[in-house]
Design an enzyme around this catalytic site. Sequence first.
Site, PDB file in Angstrom:
ATOM      1  N   ASP A 175     -25.236 -17.066 -38.128  1.00  0.00           N
ATOM      2  CA  ASP A 175     -25.039 -18.028 -39.216  1.00  0.00           C
ATOM      3  C   ASP A 175     -26.175 -19.038 -39.186  1.00  0.00           C
ATOM      4  OD1 ASP A 175     -24.304 -19.950 -41.050  1.00  0.00           O
ATOM      5  OD2 ASP A 175     -22.188 -19.928 -40.495  1.00  0.00           O
ATOM      6  N   HIS A 199     -26.200 -26.793 -40.319  1.00  0.00           N
ATOM      7  CA  HIS A 199     -25.852 -26.963 -38.911  1.00  0.00           C
ATOM      8  C   HIS A 199     -27.056 -27.243 -38.018  1.00  0.00           C
ATOM      9  CE1 HIS A 199     -22.035 -25.505 -40.311  1.00  0.00           C
ATOM     10  NE2 HIS A 199     -22.593 -24.394 -40.734  1.00  0.00           N
ATOM     11  N   ILE A 236     -23.620 -30.656 -38.833  1.00  0.00           N
ATOM     12  CA  ILE A 236     -22.271 -30.493 -38.298  1.00  0.00           C
ATOM     13  C   ILE A 236     -22.168 -29.176 -37.549  1.00  0.00           C
ATOM     14  CG2 ILE A 236     -21.265 -31.897 -40.136  1.00  0.00           C
ATOM     15  CD1 ILE A 236     -20.329 -29.302 -41.481  1.00  0.00           C
ATOM     16  N   GLY A 262     -17.928 -24.471 -38.531  1.00  0.00           N
ATOM     17  CA  GLY A 262     -16.472 -24.417 -38.459  1.00  0.00           C
ATOM     18  C   GLY A 262     -15.993 -23.253 -37.615  1.00  0.00           C
TER      19      GLY A 262
END
Length: 283
Positions: free
Chosen positions: A183, A188, A203, A206
């Site tokens: 990913d 991120h 961040i 998830g």
Amino acid sequence: MPIDPTVAVGAQLPDRTFSWSESDVLLYHLAIGATDLHWTLETAGLQVLPSFGVVAPTFHETDPPPLDLPGCDIDLAQVVHGAQEVRVAGPLPTSGAATLRTRITDVWDKGRAAVIWQEGVATDAAGQQLWTVRSSIFVRGEGGWGGDRGGSSPVEVRDRAPDSDTTYDVTPQQALLYRLCGDRNPLHADPAFARAAGFPAPILHGLCSWGIALRTLTEDLLDGDAAAVGGFAARFAGVLFPGETLRVRGWHEDDRVVADATVAGGERDGAPVLADCVLVRQG
């Protein structure tokens, strides 16, 4: 309009055939903070956490995730992960090959956003089902066409002390390591991209928080036995930043474990990260 449910719902996405190796499994486990040898050493009875099935099809991708969904003209900066579920038919092999067949099952109109649901089934070369994945993405700024708002199935955590209560210190480099699991969303890693998307800093993925939670519950409540996990589902209720601490609580409930995950400590103490968490036992 950018999202046309009449085109999207029911659309089949291109089949994806992929393979994975023990090295991929080891890297994934390290990326979600695993340290025990049954997660990290191929000669110590290596197990595969079922959450690996979610990342396996795209594990070797090096470009940001594409959003070329039928009937959906959306931008990556608008998108956050909404929910994720995996169900496994049995223990996942430490290496192998499979084909994932995915379709869009629902598009919900939340007013100021849209929610797009996908479901995929992974099968081996003999046609044997290995696992099923179901996920949603939350697309900001794309609702308001008067469509179905969709339903919800909130999971109530128990009004008693949890059967497990564990914290995990997310490293400042955690998202950079997890990127190697396929990913490469710049949200991120790239501070400028994160700010443009409305966040003060990159961040954590998830799915990284999701994997940490499943690993923690498996270790704490299922004696670290990945084969005892039949499935895991959770809703992404908030963000976690690298360097913060994740608190995972779990409660035994019949043939499942219900759980939640929040930020522990600091200015955001108690902020939700994962909600509606359900670990289903195998069998």
